[in-house]
Design an enzyme around this catalytic site. Structure first.
Site, mmCIF file in Angstrom:
data_model
loop_
_atom_site.group_PDB
_atom_site.id
_atom_site.type_symbol
_atom_site.label_atom_id
_atom_site.label_comp_id
_atom_site.label_asym_id
_atom_site.label_seq_id
_atom_site.Cartn_x
_atom_site.Cartn_y
_atom_site.Cartn_z
ATOM 1 N N LYS A 1 140.200 47.159 113.800
ATOM 2 C CA LYS A 1 140.742 45.881 113.346
ATOM 3 C C LYS A 1 141.782 46.163 112.274
ATOM 4 O O LYS A 1 141.512 46.893 111.317
ATOM 5 C CB LYS A 1 139.612 45.016 112.787
ATOM 6 N N ASP B 1 130.186 32.363 105.858
ATOM 7 C CA ASP B 1 130.975 31.906 107.005
ATOM 8 C C ASP B 1 130.203 32.097 108.306
ATOM 9 O O ASP B 1 130.767 32.505 109.317
ATOM 10 C CB ASP B 1 132.310 32.656 107.056
ATOM 11 N N VAL C 1 142.844 43.397 117.116
ATOM 12 C CA VAL C 1 141.729 44.318 117.296
ATOM 13 C C VAL C 1 141.997 45.092 118.573
ATOM 14 O O VAL C 1 142.241 44.496 119.625
ATOM 15 C CB VAL C 1 140.384 43.579 117.396
ATOM 16 N N GLY D 1 141.710 41.825 121.068
ATOM 17 C CA GLY D 1 141.941 40.472 120.558
ATOM 18 C C GLY D 1 143.163 40.458 119.678
ATOM 19 O O GLY D 1 143.538 41.472 119.076
ATOM 20 N N GLY E 1 145.665 37.661 117.074
ATOM 21 C CA GLY E 1 145.918 36.358 116.481
ATOM 22 C C GLY E 1 147.130 36.423 115.585
ATOM 23 O O GLY E 1 147.857 37.423 115.551
ATOM 24 N N GLY E 2 147.345 35.376 114.821
ATOM 25 C CA GLY E 2 148.536 35.294 113.989
ATOM 26 C C GLY E 2 148.567 36.314 112.879
ATOM 27 O O GLY E 2 149.630 36.778 112.474
ATOM 28 N N MET E 3 147.396 36.711 112.348
ATOM 29 C CA MET E 3 147.352 37.594 111.190
ATOM 30 C C MET E 3 146.903 39.014 111.502
ATOM 31 O O MET E 3 147.104 39.911 110.702
ATOM 32 C CB MET E 3 146.422 37.009 110.120
ATOM 33 N N GLY E 4 146.272 39.242 112.635
ATOM 34 C CA GLY E 4 145.756 40.572 112.891
ATOM 35 C C GLY E 4 145.459 40.821 114.350
ATOM 36 O O GLY E 4 145.593 39.922 115.198
#
Length: 379
Positions: free
Chosen positions: A50, A145, A35, A28, A30-33
């Site tokens: 991660k 969350d 996996v 996976g 995304g913009g910040m990290g």
């Protein structure tokens, strides 16, 4: 999931991380990290790793939350919580978490499936989640969350789904000093549609009952295929959560017993004292419906498993995490609300909104803060 950033991929297949984990694929991004899938060179164990992107290191809050996620999850030994196996820092300063490698999908796929779930199947998912959340509460951790994207489903040997709770990045941990960066922040802590009224006013003033609210939202959504609190934008969602009552589940789906519908409604009570006061209380209320067709034997014993998880607590679960007023004192400003916080998506991270969306939504944030302040005053 494709990368959401033009930055070069931070790790490549074949690369050796921390001197022992050989990367063999991307799970996976995304913009910040990201996996990645990797194999421990010595143990030959497959794991998920991660780690943050290098450009995220400038955001101290993201780094704190990343480390916090590992610290919280490492305390928990429940089969319904994704296990953290290792952690550390790469030579370039990026922290990483080594997590058990899971194959499956998050619960949002189930929610988005147009097929209406049998009542028992919906209960199965929530009861399993309750077991994992109970372990967290017993360890003095409030998740803050809970939502379908943070509940991952893997297949047991018998083919039945096992639910595992993910992402403790914004959890509240008892006994730890208050971290101002997690409440006076430019990022929203949580997802508004699943956040309790007290959490919308201030994430600092929450206890286990904010997770019970989120579990009520998730069960409502699984049973009806719609959220109990909806709006066209962030401002509307917050306003509805603070002031409106949801349509009862049985009114939207007549085959749901009214008694079960009442359990969901109680989870969504705006007054803290009107909600279930612990996961044990909630599971005890759900258990009578757990003998319906479609409920696994594992979930049917959820109450016993929750009680076993909470037995070591020699005190009230509410006291354990520090019950505070449902809203901050009136002289305290409500939290700043903005868009763009990364959140777990399966094993990856992705922005809540794109840069184009953020510009418009940030204007709504000011109005949302006013609504939160008014709600706090009313409380």
């Amino acid at each position: 999931m494709m990368p959401a950033s033009s930055e070069p991929m931070p790790v490549q297949p074949g690369e050796l991380l921390a001197g022992k984990y050989r990367v063999d694929g991307m799970l996976g991004s995304g913009g910040m990290g990201v996996v990645v899938s990797a194999v421990h060179e010595t143990l030959r164990q497959r794991v998920a790793i991660k780690l943050l992107r290098a450009n995220a290191l400038a955001d101290d809050e993201l780094v704190v939350r990343f480390v916090r996620e590992g610290q919280a999850a490492a305390r928990l030994k429940s089969e319904h919580v994704a296990r953290v196996l290792d952690s550390g820092t790469l030579p370039d300063g990026r922290p990483y978490l080594v997590i058990e490698h899971l194959e499956g999908h998050d619960l949002s796929r189930v929610v988005n499936d147009p097929r209406m779930l049998p009542v028992g199947e919906a209960l199965d998912y929530v009861l399993q989640t309750c077991v994992g959340v109970a372990a967290a509460h017993a360890a003095g951790i409030v998740h803050r969350d809970l939502k379908p994207k943070n509940l991952f489903c893997v297949a047991a040997p018998n083919g039945k789904p096992i639910v595992k709770v993910l992402d403790f990045g914004i959890s509240k941990i008892a006994g730890e000093p208050h971290d101002p960066s997690l409440t006076t922040t430019s990022h929203m802590l949580g997802s508004p549609s699943y956040m309790s009224p007290e959490q919308l006013r201030s994430s600092r003033y929450v206890d286990v009952r904010t997770d019970i609210w989120a579990l009520g939202v998730i069960l409502y959504e699984l049973l009806t295929k719609q959220l109990p609190f909806r709006g066209e934008n962030l401002t509307e969602v917050i306003s509805v959560v603070l002031s409106d009552e949801p349509v009862p589940v049985h009114a939207l789906r007549p085959d749901v017993p009214r008694e079960l519908s009442a359990v969901v409604t109680r989870c969504l009570a705006k007054r803290l004292d009107d909600r279930f006061q612990s996961i044990t209380d909630l599971v005890a209320a759900l258990e009578p419906f757990a003998t319906r067709p479609g409920v696994t034997s594992e979930s049917a014993s959820a109450l016993a498993r929750v009680r076993a998880a909470t037995e070591p607590m020699a005190f009230s679960p509410l006291a354990h995490v520090g019950v505070r007023p449902s809203a901050p004192p009136l002289h305290e400003a409500p939290p700043t609300i903005a868009i763009g916080e990364p959140t777990s998506v399966a094993w990856g991270t992705s922005p809540v909104a794109t840069q184009t969306e953020s510009a418009g939504w940030k204007k709504l944030a000011a109005a949302a803060a006013v609504i939160a302040l008014v709600g706090a005053g009313a409380a």
